[in-house]
Design an enzyme around this catalytic site. Structure first.
Site, PDB file in Angstrom:
ATOM      1  N   ARG A 187       0.848  -1.201   0.000  1.00  0.00           N
ATOM      2  CA  ARG A 187       0.000   0.000   0.000  1.00  0.00           C
ATOM      3  C   ARG A 187       0.879   1.246   0.000  1.00  0.00           C
ATOM      4  NH1 ARG A 187      -4.238   0.713   4.798  1.00  0.00           N
ATOM      5  NH2 ARG A 187      -2.321   1.259   5.877  1.00  0.00           N
ATOM      6  N   ARG A 241      11.458   5.660   3.105  1.00  0.00           N
ATOM      7  CA  ARG A 241      11.864   7.062   2.973  1.00  0.00           C
ATOM      8  C   ARG A 241      12.639   7.544   4.196  1.00  0.00           C
ATOM      9  NH1 ARG A 241       7.418  10.641   2.192  1.00  0.00           N
ATOM     10  NH2 ARG A 241       5.880   9.094   2.848  1.00  0.00           N
ATOM     11  N   TYR A 288      12.021  -1.940  -3.291  1.00  0.00           N
ATOM     12  CA  TYR A 288      11.781  -0.558  -3.703  1.00  0.00           C
ATOM     13  C   TYR A 288      13.047   0.034  -4.316  1.00  0.00           C
ATOM     14  CZ  TYR A 288       7.387  -0.235  -1.039  1.00  0.00           C
ATOM     15  OH  TYR A 288       6.114  -0.410  -0.572  1.00  0.00           O
ATOM     16  N   ASP A 290       2.070   5.285  -0.371  1.00  0.00           N
ATOM     17  CA  ASP A 290       1.636   6.610   0.074  1.00  0.00           C
ATOM     18  C   ASP A 290       1.363   7.536  -1.112  1.00  0.00           C
ATOM     19  OD1 ASP A 290       1.722   6.184   2.817  1.00  0.00           O
ATOM     20  OD2 ASP A 290       3.816   6.802   2.997  1.00  0.00           O
TER      21      ASP A 290
END
Length: 281
Positions: free
Chosen positions: A57, A210, A122, A59
């Site tokens: 999920r 992040r 990622y 952002d």
């Protein structure tokens, strides 16, 4: 879902430019990837609504090249052959050309896009103050107004590898665990002169990717020392010593699943370990 109606499970592989989306998850009054995709699926199935289960999920502003979701449909709907990547993309091109469905295929009922995942990978792209700005990749690359030491960033990334409690790098959720196995955190220079990090783990908690990049960038810019990063990691407390990086540089690249015969065991194992919904990265 009605128990006595036979169902089939479909897997969706897709990509999207997250710039204009308020994240994956449906939110009232906001444009989201889930909302746009579910609307297109409901139109093709000629039903009031559907509910996708997603593997990662994301952002608001986060992109994806390797997102995965699943949906249960009736055997009758499956036989009618209304859902395909071609048909979905035809619908999406009208209002959501920033979503591309790569494939739609039937999978075993034990497949679970969320709980069945083994690993998630990622990529984070950024440019430091020395790099030339490239308008063609600016939507997918964060700008850091400092000079960065890539070697120091790699050493810092190496310090974070392994099975750890990553509370320092996560937005806390009551009752949720921040223990994750960080499998890979590797930096490289891209062909267009940006710095890109490959970050892979069994799973990520909210804002973790992040925040990890932000901590390593703080080391690369000289704001914090490598020894301090270790101390911050071990303290397991949120800190203002580094900044969570912007969403635009982040992309979900791949979600890996086990062989069909191991799907049920993996989903059961993951559910037992995480009692709260998995959060975005």
């Amino acid at each position: 879902m009605t128990p006595d109606i036979p169902y089939a499970r479909l897997r969706f592989d897709l990509a999207y430019d997250g710039t204009e989306f308020s994240g994956w998850a449906t939110q009232p009054g906001l444009r989201t990837v889930q909302g746009e995709l579910e609307s297109a699926i409901a139109f093709l199935l000629r039903v009031e609504g559907v509910r996708l289960t997603v593997g990662g999920r994301t952002d608001a502003g986060v992109h994806a090249r390797g997102q995965v979701a699943h949906l249960d449909v009736t055997e009758e709907q499956l036989a009618q052959d209304r859902l395909s990547a071609r048909k979905l993309n035809g619908i999406l091109k009208r209002s959501s050309a920033d979503i591309a469905v790569h494939s739609v295929r039937e999978v075993p009922g034990e497949f679970d896009a969320r709980f069945g995942a083994l690993r998630r990978r990622y990529e984070y792209r950024l440019r430091d103050k020395r790099a030339k700005r490239d308008p063609l990749t600016a939507r997918f690359t964060a700008d850091v107004p400092r000079t960065l030491d890539l070697d120091a960033m790699q050493r810092a990334a190496d310090e974070l590898l392994g099975l750890n409690d990553f509370t320092t790098f996560c937005k806390a959720r009551e009752g949720a665990t921040a223990v994750r196995d960080l499998l890979s955190f590797e930096w490289r220079v891209t062909e267009d002169g940006a710095y890109a990090a490959r970050i892979e783990a069994d799973a990520f908690c909210h804002s973790m990717v992040r925040a990890l990049v932000g901590a390593v960038v703080a080391v690369g810019s000289g704001r914090i020392a490598e020894a301090e990063l270790r101390e911050l990691r071990d303290a397991r407390e949120r800190t203002s010593r580094f900044t969570v990086m912007p969403a635009c540089g982040l992309s979900l690249e791949e979600i890996t699943y086990p062989a069909d015969e191991d799907l049920a065991a993996r989903a059961e194992q993951t559910r037992a370990r995480r009692e709260t919904p998995e959060s975005s990265a």
